[in-house]
Design a protein around this motif. Structure first.
Motif, PDB file in Angstrom:
ATOM      1  N   LEU A 100     -17.255  14.098  -0.641  1.00  0.00           N
ATOM      2  CA  LEU A 100     -16.958  13.224  -1.782  1.00  0.00           C
ATOM      3  C   LEU A 100     -15.841  13.799  -2.629  1.00  0.00           C
ATOM      4  CD1 LEU A 100     -20.500  12.025  -2.924  1.00  0.00           C
ATOM      5  CD2 LEU A 100     -18.798  10.806  -1.559  1.00  0.00           C
ATOM      6  N   GLU A 101     -15.761  15.123  -2.713  1.00  0.00           N
ATOM      7  CA  GLU A 101     -14.681  15.740  -3.483  1.00  0.00           C
ATOM      8  C   GLU A 101     -13.326  15.428  -2.860  1.00  0.00           C
ATOM      9  OE1 GLU A 101     -12.697  17.286  -6.394  1.00  0.00           O
ATOM     10  OE2 GLU A 101     -14.889  17.076  -6.413  1.00  0.00           O
ATOM     11  N   THR A 102     -13.273  15.451  -1.533  1.00  0.00           N
ATOM     12  CA  THR A 102     -12.029  15.103  -0.847  1.00  0.00           C
ATOM     13  C   THR A 102     -11.684  13.647  -1.090  1.00  0.00           C
ATOM     14  OG1 THR A 102     -12.421  16.752   0.884  1.00  0.00           O
ATOM     15  CG2 THR A 102     -10.895  14.972   1.412  1.00  0.00           C
ATOM     16  N   MET A 103     -12.695  12.783  -1.095  1.00  0.00           N
ATOM     17  CA  MET A 103     -12.451  11.368  -1.372  1.00  0.00           C
ATOM     18  C   MET A 103     -11.927  11.167  -2.787  1.00  0.00           C
ATOM     19  SD  MET A 103     -15.572   9.334   0.465  1.00  0.00           S
ATOM     20  CE  MET A 103     -15.937   9.583   2.194  1.00  0.00           C
ATOM     21  N   ARG A 104     -12.387  11.978  -3.705  1.00  0.00           N
ATOM     22  CA  ARG A 104     -11.901  11.861  -5.083  1.00  0.00           C
ATOM     23  C   ARG A 104     -10.413  12.224  -5.162  1.00  0.00           C
ATOM     24  NH1 ARG A 104     -17.138  14.279  -5.996  1.00  0.00           N
ATOM     25  NH2 ARG A 104     -18.554  12.696  -6.856  1.00  0.00           N
ATOM     26  N   VAL A 105     -10.013  13.201  -4.367  1.00  0.00           N
ATOM     27  CA  VAL A 105      -8.588  13.561  -4.302  1.00  0.00           C
ATOM     28  C   VAL A 105      -7.792  12.384  -3.753  1.00  0.00           C
ATOM     29  CG1 VAL A 105      -6.883  15.055  -3.196  1.00  0.00           C
ATOM     30  CG2 VAL A 105      -9.027  16.028  -4.059  1.00  0.00           C
ATOM     31  N   ARG A 106      -8.321  11.732  -2.708  1.00  0.00           N
ATOM     32  CA  ARG A 106      -7.649  10.556  -2.137  1.00  0.00           C
ATOM     33  C   ARG A 106      -7.534   9.445  -3.188  1.00  0.00           C
ATOM     34  NH1 ARG A 106      -6.588  13.872   1.799  1.00  0.00           N
ATOM     35  NH2 ARG A 106      -8.150  14.139   3.405  1.00  0.00           N
ATOM     36  N   ALA A 107      -8.603   9.275  -3.980  1.00  0.00           N
ATOM     37  CA  ALA A 107      -8.586   8.234  -5.014  1.00  0.00           C
ATOM     38  C   ALA A 107      -7.518   8.527  -6.064  1.00  0.00           C
ATOM     39  CB  ALA A 107      -9.965   8.124  -5.662  1.00  0.00           C
ATOM     40  N   GLU A 108      -7.366   9.788  -6.431  1.00  0.00           N
ATOM     41  CA  GLU A 108      -6.320  10.172  -7.382  1.00  0.00           C
ATOM     42  C   GLU A 108      -4.936   9.879  -6.805  1.00  0.00           C
ATOM     43  OE1 GLU A 108      -6.913  14.261  -8.338  1.00  0.00           O
ATOM     44  OE2 GLU A 108      -8.859  13.931  -9.310  1.00  0.00           O
ATOM     45  N   GLN A 109      -4.790  10.105  -5.509  1.00  0.00           N
ATOM     46  CA  GLN A 109      -3.521   9.798  -4.860  1.00  0.00           C
ATOM     47  C   GLN A 109      -3.234   8.304  -4.915  1.00  0.00           C
ATOM     48  OE1 GLN A 109      -4.240  11.523  -0.986  1.00  0.00           O
ATOM     49  NE2 GLN A 109      -3.295  13.486  -1.549  1.00  0.00           N
ATOM     50  N   HIS A 110      -4.267   7.492  -4.774  1.00  0.00           N
ATOM     51  CA  HIS A 110      -4.105   6.037  -4.881  1.00  0.00           C
ATOM     52  C   HIS A 110      -3.501   5.668  -6.234  1.00  0.00           C
ATOM     53  CE1 HIS A 110      -7.362   4.826  -1.690  1.00  0.00           C
ATOM     54  NE2 HIS A 110      -6.280   5.372  -1.151  1.00  0.00           N
ATOM     55  N   HIS A 111      -4.032   6.268  -7.296  1.00  0.00           N
ATOM     56  CA  HIS A 111      -3.532   5.968  -8.642  1.00  0.00           C
ATOM     57  C   HIS A 111      -2.052   6.345  -8.777  1.00  0.00           C
ATOM     58  CE1 HIS A 111      -7.121   4.707 -10.917  1.00  0.00           C
ATOM     59  NE2 HIS A 111      -7.810   5.514 -10.110  1.00  0.00           N
ATOM     60  N   LYS A 112      -1.668   7.488  -8.219  1.00  0.00           N
ATOM     61  CA  LYS A 112      -0.272   7.935  -8.309  1.00  0.00           C
ATOM     62  C   LYS A 112       0.661   7.029  -7.504  1.00  0.00           C
ATOM     63  CE  LYS A 112      -1.424  12.807  -9.102  1.00  0.00           C
ATOM     64  NZ  LYS A 112      -1.393  14.187  -8.547  1.00  0.00           N
ATOM     65  N   ILE A 113       0.201   6.603  -6.344  1.00  0.00           N
ATOM     66  CA  ILE A 113       1.013   5.692  -5.524  1.00  0.00           C
ATOM     67  C   ILE A 113       1.240   4.379  -6.264  1.00  0.00           C
ATOM     68  CG2 ILE A 113       1.007   4.286  -3.415  1.00  0.00           C
ATOM     69  CD1 ILE A 113      -0.664   6.624  -2.135  1.00  0.00           C
ATOM     70  N   TYR A 114       0.178   3.858  -6.849  1.00  0.00           N
ATOM     71  CA  TYR A 114       0.285   2.586  -7.567  1.00  0.00           C
ATOM     72  C   TYR A 114       1.207   2.726  -8.777  1.00  0.00           C
ATOM     73  CZ  TYR A 114      -1.091  -1.581 -10.208  1.00  0.00           C
ATOM     74  OH  TYR A 114      -1.078  -2.758 -10.906  1.00  0.00           O
ATOM     75  N   ALA A 115       1.104   3.849  -9.476  1.00  0.00           N
ATOM     76  CA  ALA A 115       1.965   4.068 -10.644  1.00  0.00           C
ATOM     77  C   ALA A 115       3.435   4.085 -10.232  1.00  0.00           C
ATOM     78  CB  ALA A 115       1.589   5.380 -11.327  1.00  0.00           C
ATOM     79  N   ALA A 116       3.741   4.705  -9.097  1.00  0.00           N
ATOM     80  CA  ALA A 116       5.126   4.762  -8.623  1.00  0.00           C
ATOM     81  C   ALA A 116       5.627   3.373  -8.239  1.00  0.00           C
ATOM     82  CB  ALA A 116       5.226   5.713  -7.431  1.00  0.00           C
ATOM     83  N   ILE A 117       4.746   2.574  -7.635  1.00  0.00           N
ATOM     84  CA  ILE A 117       5.143   1.215  -7.260  1.00  0.00           C
ATOM     85  C   ILE A 117       5.411   0.375  -8.503  1.00  0.00           C
ATOM     86  CG2 ILE A 117       4.328  -0.936  -6.204  1.00  0.00           C
ATOM     87  CD1 ILE A 117       2.840   0.793  -4.141  1.00  0.00           C
ATOM     88  N   LEU A 118       4.519   0.478  -9.500  1.00  0.00           N
ATOM     89  CA  LEU A 118       4.699  -0.282 -10.737  1.00  0.00           C
ATOM     90  C   LEU A 118       5.969   0.124 -11.471  1.00  0.00           C
ATOM     91  CD1 LEU A 118       1.250  -0.670 -12.552  1.00  0.00           C
ATOM     92  CD2 LEU A 118       2.603  -2.409 -11.373  1.00  0.00           C
ATOM     93  N   ALA A 119       6.297   1.428 -11.409  1.00  0.00           N
ATOM     94  CA  ALA A 119       7.491   1.945 -12.091  1.00  0.00           C
ATOM     95  C   ALA A 119       8.769   1.634 -11.321  1.00  0.00           C
ATOM     96  CB  ALA A 119       7.358   3.454 -12.295  1.00  0.00           C
ATOM     97  N   ARG A 120       8.616   0.958 -10.179  1.00  0.00           N
ATOM     98  CA  ARG A 120       9.747   0.597  -9.313  1.00  0.00           C
ATOM     99  C   ARG A 120      10.510   1.845  -8.885  1.00  0.00           C
ATOM    100  NH1 ARG A 120      10.282  -5.069 -10.018  1.00  0.00           N
ATOM    101  NH2 ARG A 120      11.718  -5.045  -8.237  1.00  0.00           N
ATOM    102  N   GLN A 121       9.733   2.833  -8.393  1.00  0.00           N
ATOM    103  CA  GLN A 121      10.291   4.082  -7.861  1.00  0.00           C
ATOM    104  C   GLN A 121      10.017   4.127  -6.356  1.00  0.00           C
ATOM    105  OE1 GLN A 121       8.052   6.812 -10.339  1.00  0.00           O
ATOM    106  NE2 GLN A 121       9.768   7.025 -11.773  1.00  0.00           N
ATOM    107  N   PRO A 122      10.869   3.469  -5.569  1.00  0.00           N
ATOM    108  CA  PRO A 122      10.599   3.324  -4.135  1.00  0.00           C
ATOM    109  C   PRO A 122      10.495   4.631  -3.359  1.00  0.00           C
ATOM    110  CG  PRO A 122      12.808   2.567  -4.673  1.00  0.00           C
ATOM    111  CD  PRO A 122      12.089   2.759  -5.962  1.00  0.00           C
ATOM    112  N   ARG A 123      11.400   5.581  -3.637  1.00  0.00           N
ATOM    113  CA  ARG A 123      11.351   6.846  -2.891  1.00  0.00           C
ATOM    114  C   ARG A 123      10.085   7.633  -3.222  1.00  0.00           C
ATOM    115  NH1 ARG A 123      17.568   9.293  -2.934  1.00  0.00           N
ATOM    116  NH2 ARG A 123      18.530   7.548  -1.788  1.00  0.00           N
ATOM    117  N   GLU A 124       9.722   7.652  -4.494  1.00  0.00           N
ATOM    118  CA  GLU A 124       8.512   8.346  -4.919  1.00  0.00           C
ATOM    119  C   GLU A 124       7.274   7.703  -4.297  1.00  0.00           C
ATOM    120  OE1 GLU A 124       6.223  11.120  -7.347  1.00  0.00           O
ATOM    121  OE2 GLU A 124       8.279  11.037  -6.600  1.00  0.00           O
ATOM    122  N   ALA A 125       7.234   6.379  -4.310  1.00  0.00           N
ATOM    123  CA  ALA A 125       6.097   5.657  -3.749  1.00  0.00           C
ATOM    124  C   ALA A 125       5.971   5.932  -2.246  1.00  0.00           C
ATOM    125  CB  ALA A 125       6.253   4.161  -3.996  1.00  0.00           C
ATOM    126  N   GLU A 126       7.104   5.927  -1.559  1.00  0.00           N
ATOM    127  CA  GLU A 126       7.084   6.168  -0.116  1.00  0.00           C
ATOM    128  C   GLU A 126       6.606   7.581   0.203  1.00  0.00           C
ATOM    129  OE1 GLU A 126       9.991   5.535   3.754  1.00  0.00           O
ATOM    130  OE2 GLU A 126      10.904   5.916   1.804  1.00  0.00           O
TER     131      GLU A 126
END
Length: 230
Positions: A175-201
């Motif tokens: 579950l701890e590893t899954m929590r890390v994955r969930a945090e990564q989800h938030h960062k990916i979404y933030a990069a997409i919303l900020a229109r930062q294509p290279r960061e999101a990729e």
């Protein structure tokens, strides 16, 4: 318009595909057409046609004069599939950032993130895994849709012919590893919303490749254990 016979074959293929991807059949085991037909309550002909279709997808193998067998995947197959998936999902994240998400997609992703966070806070571990698994699928599929390109879906569909890459088969992490994955989800979404294509990729590729390393390691260990026990 599909005929009754075509619909029957489609239904059988879909049933067998799900069973194969869920690990219901042991790798290299023979798929007996007569037994399958009896189990499914159909004639042998549509079963054989469905198995031929699955052979074309790479899930089963046909051996001359012996019949159909469940395909065994090597660790190299798993690694290659995750590498392809990382490229496809990275592209999806980049395109979603470049093109912008629709309001509907933003609502869906935010709901998926909230669902994942809520799921991982549950006391019941089995339920936490189940809820997070659903949210994970929602998150990735919505970004893929937001890319607005069929290429991504086609590549991921190809990767999905290898059972070890499917989300329901990589939910064995802590579950701890899954929590890390969930945090990564938030960062990916933030990069997409900020229109930062290279960061999101880059974030998405790292996210998928992190899973690849863990799955490949566990898969190799399982194969080694199988060889010792046989």
């Amino acid at each position: 318009m599909a005929t009754t016979s075509e619909k029957r074959v489609h239904g059988i293929a879909q049933h067998l595909r799900s069973s194969l991807l869920d690990g219901a059949y042991h790798p290299e085991s023979r798929l007996n057409e007569v037994q399958l037909a009896a189990q499914l309550g159909v004639s042998r002909t549509p079963v054989r046609t469905a198995l031929q279709q699955l052979a074309g997808e790479g899930l089963v193998e046909y051996k001359e004069n012996r019949g159909f067998f469940v395909r065994r995947f090597d660790v190299a197959d798993v690694i290659d599939a995750f590498e392809m998936r990382s490229l496809a999902e990275g592209l999806a994240a980049r395109l979603a950032a470049e093109r912008g998400l629709t309001p509907e997609d933003e609502i869906e992703i935010e709901a998926a993130l909230e669902q994942g966070d809520t799921g991982l806070s549950l006391a019941d571990e089995a339920e936490a895994r189940r809820v997070y698994g659903i949210s994970n699928d929602r998150f990735h599929s919505t970004i893929q849709r937001g890319a607005r390109t069929r290429l991504v879906s086609d590549v991921i569909a190809l990767c999905n012919t290898i059972p070890q890459t499917l989300s329901q088969n990589v939910m064995s992490f802590s579950l701890e590893t899954m929590r890390v994955r969930a945090e990564q989800h938030h960062k990916i979404y933030a990069a997409i919303l900020a229109r930062q294509p290279r960061e999101a990729e880059e974030l998405m590729r790292t996210h998928v490749l992190d899973v690849r390393r863990a799955v490949a390691r566990d898969f190799a260990r399982a194969r080694k254990a199988d060889s010792v026990n046989t």
